[in-house]
Structure formats: C-alpha cells, structure tokens
Design a protein around this motif. Structure first.
Motif, PDB file in Angstrom:
ATOM      1  N   ALA A  16       0.791  -1.342   0.124  1.00  0.00           N
ATOM      2  CA  ALA A  16      -0.139  -0.008   0.011  1.00  0.00           C
ATOM      3  C   ALA A  16       0.868   1.399   0.240  1.00  0.00           C
ATOM      4  N   MET A  17       1.972   1.135   0.629  1.00  0.00           N
ATOM      5  CA  MET A  17       2.969   2.379   0.707  1.00  0.00           C
ATOM      6  C   MET A  17       3.431   2.621  -0.608  1.00  0.00           C
ATOM      7  N   GLU A  18       3.929   1.453  -1.141  1.00  0.00           N
ATOM      8  CA  GLU A  18       4.330   1.647  -2.555  1.00  0.00           C
ATOM      9  C   GLU A  18       3.436   2.077  -3.543  1.00  0.00           C
ATOM     10  N   GLU A  19       2.027   1.946  -3.349  1.00  0.00           N
ATOM     11  CA  GLU A  19       1.114   2.747  -4.024  1.00  0.00           C
ATOM     12  C   GLU A  19       0.674   4.014  -3.831  1.00  0.00           C
ATOM     13  N   GLY A  20       1.240   4.612  -2.795  1.00  0.00           N
ATOM     14  CA  GLY A  20       1.162   5.995  -2.475  1.00  0.00           C
ATOM     15  C   GLY A  20       0.604   6.243  -1.039  1.00  0.00           C
ATOM     16  N   ALA A  21       0.147   5.151  -0.311  1.00  0.00           N
ATOM     17  CA  ALA A  21      -0.262   5.243   0.877  1.00  0.00           C
ATOM     18  C   ALA A  21       0.718   5.908   2.072  1.00  0.00           C
ATOM     19  N   LEU A  22       0.434   6.752   2.870  1.00  0.00           N
ATOM     20  CA  LEU A  22       1.258   7.158   3.899  1.00  0.00           C
ATOM     21  C   LEU A  22       0.968   6.657   5.217  1.00  0.00           C
ATOM     22  N   LEU A  23       1.958   6.112   5.681  1.00  0.00           N
ATOM     23  CA  LEU A  23       1.723   5.361   7.218  1.00  0.00           C
ATOM     24  C   LEU A  23       2.060   6.283   8.354  1.00  0.00           C
ATOM     25  N   ILE A  24       0.878   6.330   8.828  1.00  0.00           N
ATOM     26  CA  ILE A  24       0.841   7.157  10.211  1.00  0.00           C
ATOM     27  C   ILE A  24       1.140   6.501  11.309  1.00  0.00           C
ATOM     28  N   ASP A  25       2.325   6.793  12.132  1.00  0.00           N
ATOM     29  CA  ASP A  25       2.916   5.997  13.229  1.00  0.00           C
ATOM     30  C   ASP A  25       2.477   6.631  14.184  1.00  0.00           C
ATOM     31  N   LEU A  26       1.540   6.276  15.397  1.00  0.00           N
ATOM     32  CA  LEU A  26       0.972   6.829  16.369  1.00  0.00           C
ATOM     33  C   LEU A  26       1.576   6.934  17.484  1.00  0.00           C
ATOM     34  N   ARG A  27       2.983   6.042  17.640  1.00  0.00           N
ATOM     35  CA  ARG A  27       3.915   6.245  18.747  1.00  0.00           C
ATOM     36  C   ARG A  27       4.169   7.256  19.352  1.00  0.00           C
ATOM     37  N   PRO A  28       4.603   7.459  20.833  1.00  0.00           N
ATOM     38  CA  PRO A  28       5.217   8.766  21.330  1.00  0.00           C
ATOM     39  C   PRO A  28       6.502   8.788  20.612  1.00  0.00           C
ATOM     40  N   HIS A  29       6.844  10.215  20.478  1.00  0.00           N
ATOM     41  CA  HIS A  29       7.861  10.499  19.382  1.00  0.00           C
ATOM     42  C   HIS A  29       9.298   9.782  19.965  1.00  0.00           C
ATOM     43  N   ALA A  30       9.507   9.720  21.535  1.00  0.00           N
ATOM     44  CA  ALA A  30      10.807   8.988  21.842  1.00  0.00           C
ATOM     45  C   ALA A  30      10.869   7.726  21.526  1.00  0.00           C
ATOM     46  N   GLU A  31       9.739   7.030  21.439  1.00  0.00           N
ATOM     47  CA  GLU A  31       9.725   5.547  20.972  1.00  0.00           C
ATOM     48  C   GLU A  31       9.713   5.344  19.626  1.00  0.00           C
ATOM     49  N   PHE A  32       9.125   6.324  18.909  1.00  0.00           N
ATOM     50  CA  PHE A  32       9.198   6.397  17.331  1.00  0.00           C
ATOM     51  C   PHE A  32      10.819   6.374  16.954  1.00  0.00           C
ATOM     52  N   ALA A  33      11.240   7.347  17.684  1.00  0.00           N
ATOM     53  CA  ALA A  33      12.587   7.686  17.041  1.00  0.00           C
ATOM     54  C   ALA A  33      13.687   6.653  17.053  1.00  0.00           C
ATOM     55  N   THR A  34      13.501   5.792  17.963  1.00  0.00           N
ATOM     56  CA  THR A  34      14.533   4.372  18.025  1.00  0.00           C
ATOM     57  C   THR A  34      14.338   3.694  16.951  1.00  0.00           C
ATOM     58  N   ALA A  35      13.152   3.366  16.343  1.00  0.00           N
ATOM     59  CA  ALA A  35      13.250   2.500  15.290  1.00  0.00           C
ATOM     60  C   ALA A  35      11.502   2.638  14.437  1.00  0.00           C
ATOM     61  N   TYR A  36      11.521   3.167  13.240  1.00  0.00           N
ATOM     62  CA  TYR A  36      10.300   3.292  12.391  1.00  0.00           C
ATOM     63  C   TYR A  36      10.526   3.006  11.042  1.00  0.00           C
ATOM     64  N   ILE A  37       9.429   2.806  10.444  1.00  0.00           N
ATOM     65  CA  ILE A  37       9.487   2.555   9.272  1.00  0.00           C
ATOM     66  C   ILE A  37       9.691   3.371   7.941  1.00  0.00           C
ATOM     67  N   PRO A  38      10.742   3.391   7.359  1.00  0.00           N
ATOM     68  CA  PRO A  38      10.980   4.455   6.165  1.00  0.00           C
ATOM     69  C   PRO A  38       9.895   4.863   5.482  1.00  0.00           C
ATOM     70  N   GLY A  39       9.792   6.214   5.565  1.00  0.00           N
ATOM     71  CA  GLY A  39       8.818   6.974   4.798  1.00  0.00           C
ATOM     72  C   GLY A  39       7.520   7.064   5.410  1.00  0.00           C
ATOM     73  N   SER A  40       7.460   6.715   6.726  1.00  0.00           N
ATOM     74  CA  SER A  40       6.141   6.758   7.786  1.00  0.00           C
ATOM     75  C   SER A  40       6.290   8.201   8.243  1.00  0.00           C
ATOM     76  N   MET A  41       5.230   8.614   8.879  1.00  0.00           N
ATOM     77  CA  MET A  41       5.139   9.794   9.488  1.00  0.00           C
ATOM     78  C   MET A  41       4.716   9.643  10.964  1.00  0.00           C
ATOM     79  N   ASN A  42       5.252  10.279  11.944  1.00  0.00           N
ATOM     80  CA  ASN A  42       5.080  10.161  13.535  1.00  0.00           C
ATOM     81  C   ASN A  42       3.913  11.299  13.670  1.00  0.00           C
ATOM     82  N   LEU A  43       2.784  10.941  14.175  1.00  0.00           N
ATOM     83  CA  LEU A  43       1.635  11.605  14.641  1.00  0.00           C
ATOM     84  C   LEU A  43       1.176  10.891  15.941  1.00  0.00           C
ATOM     85  N   ILE A 108      14.547   2.222  10.588  1.00  0.00           N
ATOM     86  CA  ILE A 108      15.510   3.357  10.645  1.00  0.00           C
ATOM     87  C   ILE A 108      15.179   4.023  11.835  1.00  0.00           C
ATOM     88  N   SER A 109      16.269   5.043  12.461  1.00  0.00           N
ATOM     89  CA  SER A 109      16.004   5.776  13.462  1.00  0.00           C
ATOM     90  C   SER A 109      15.892   7.258  13.199  1.00  0.00           C
TER      91      SER A 109
END
Length: 220
Positions: A16-43, A108-109
């Motif tokens: 779905a991401m390759e087809e243009g969908a944007l992955l919204i990562d809902l985790r707190p920013h400190a947790e997100f920063a340690t490991a997240y999916i490339p191309g996703s957005m932290n909210l 990635i971090s």
C-alpha cells in the motif's frame, strides 16, 4: 487500492505504501525515534485532536495506514477517523513495528539533537544546521531561538522543497511532538537530513539559554 478497514500484514502494508499510501505511526516521539518504518510519519495518538492534527500535517486525499505499539490505540484511532473523508484510512498495520521487523523489512531511527548539543552547535560557525521552529506565530512571539526559521507545522509540507538540501534541518517545537511530525514529513518528502529536538523549547527555556522576544507594537 480501495479504502478498507482490515488489519494488514507487513507485506500488504508495504504494498500500500508503494502505491502511495502514507503510514501514520501513532507512537510517542521518543519511542518512534528508536526504530520506525522508512517513509512513515510520526503523529502521536490523541483521541481528541487526531483529526485536526492530521488535517494540519498532511494534504487532503492522502490515503493513510495506521500503526501503533498498542492494538487498542490503532483501533481507537481508526474509529476516530472513521467518518473523516479527507484522508481515507486503508487499514491498520497489524503487529506494529515488531511484525515489520519479523518480516525482515528495514527500520531506521530518527536523529535526535538534545538541547545542550543544539546550544553548542548553534555557537559553532562551522555547523551547517538549519533550525526550523514549527510552532504557531503566537508562540513564536513569546520567544524564539536566535537564527531559527519559523515554519508552522501546517506549512511544512508545502515549503519542504525550498529547504536547502545541503543543510541539516533540525526541527523544534514546544515539547518535541510537533517537531517529530515535521521532521518525518521532510524525510518522507526527500529532504536528506532532518532531526528532532526532544524536549523542545520547553527544555531550552528551563536550561536558561538565551531567547529573542520580538518587540511589542506600540499602543495606540
């Protein structure tokens, strides 16, 4: 790909991401920063403000996927956004980051710049950082860091192409929440280097570092 409400495997989510969908990562920013999916957005998830913050951060008609470390949280987010046609929810990335890692997909971090390091880097004339303050104008008027550039979060997507790619974009807000969103937007849009300041201006003020206060207009 038509909007769905199902739980997606990592393979389906990546497709779905390759087809243009944007992955919204809902985790707190400190947790997100340690490991997240490339191309996703932290909210970071907030039941009350999620629709408004999503509308502020990303363009209309952008299709989204939801991910969190807590299944109850992603379910709650999907329910909150159920009636929001502006950004169709394609589904939930089942299993969160651990499922993605188990599938062998890359993580990635997000670079973090602590307030103490930011202060030292700003004093160095050899540093190429570009400090971007993503607060609103009324917050900026209460005090800002000398040399910083004001780009409110709601304007980051539109102004990303004008950011100098040869400089490291360092994003700051009041607490590090909005700036984490902004940093991941820039990275998603191809800005090569972007970092977040955890603790934000709140930590800067607490440390007693200097700030600039714009002069108040004369009373009439």
């Amino acid at each position: 790909m038509e909007p769905i409400t199902s739980r997606l495997t990592p393979e389906q989510a990546r497709g779905a991401m390759e087809e243009g969908a944007l992955l919204i990562d809902l985790r707190p920013h400190a947790e997100f920063a340690t490991a997240y999916i490339p191309g996703s957005m932290n909210l970071m998830f907030s039941r009350k403000s999620l629709p408004e913050r999503l509308a502020t951060a990303i363009p209309a008609d952008t299709r989204i996927l939801l991910l969190s470390g807590d299944p109850a949280e992603t379910n709650a987010a999907a329910e909150v956004l159920k009636g929001v046609d502006r950004n169709p929810v394609l589904g939930i990335a089942a299993g969160g980051i651990e499922a993605w890692r188990a599938a062998g997909f890359p993580l990635i971090s997000l670079s973090q710049v602590r307030v103490s390091d930011l202060r030292d880097r700003l004093k160095s004339r050899r540093d190429d950082l570009l400090l971007i303050d993503v607060r609103e104008s009324f917050e900026w008027e209460l005090g800002y860091i000398e040399g910083s550039l004001l780009i409110p979060l709601g304007e980051i997507w539109q102004r990303a192409e004008k950011i100098d790619p040869d400089r490291e974009a360092v994003l700051i807000c009041e607490e590090g929440i909005r700036s984490s969103t902004a940093a991941t937007i820039l990275l998603h849009l191809g800005v090569p280097r972007a970092a977040n300041v955890p603790g934000g201006l709140g930590d800067w003020f607490k440390a007693g570092h200097p700030i600039v206060r714009p002069p108040k207009p004369p009373k009439r």
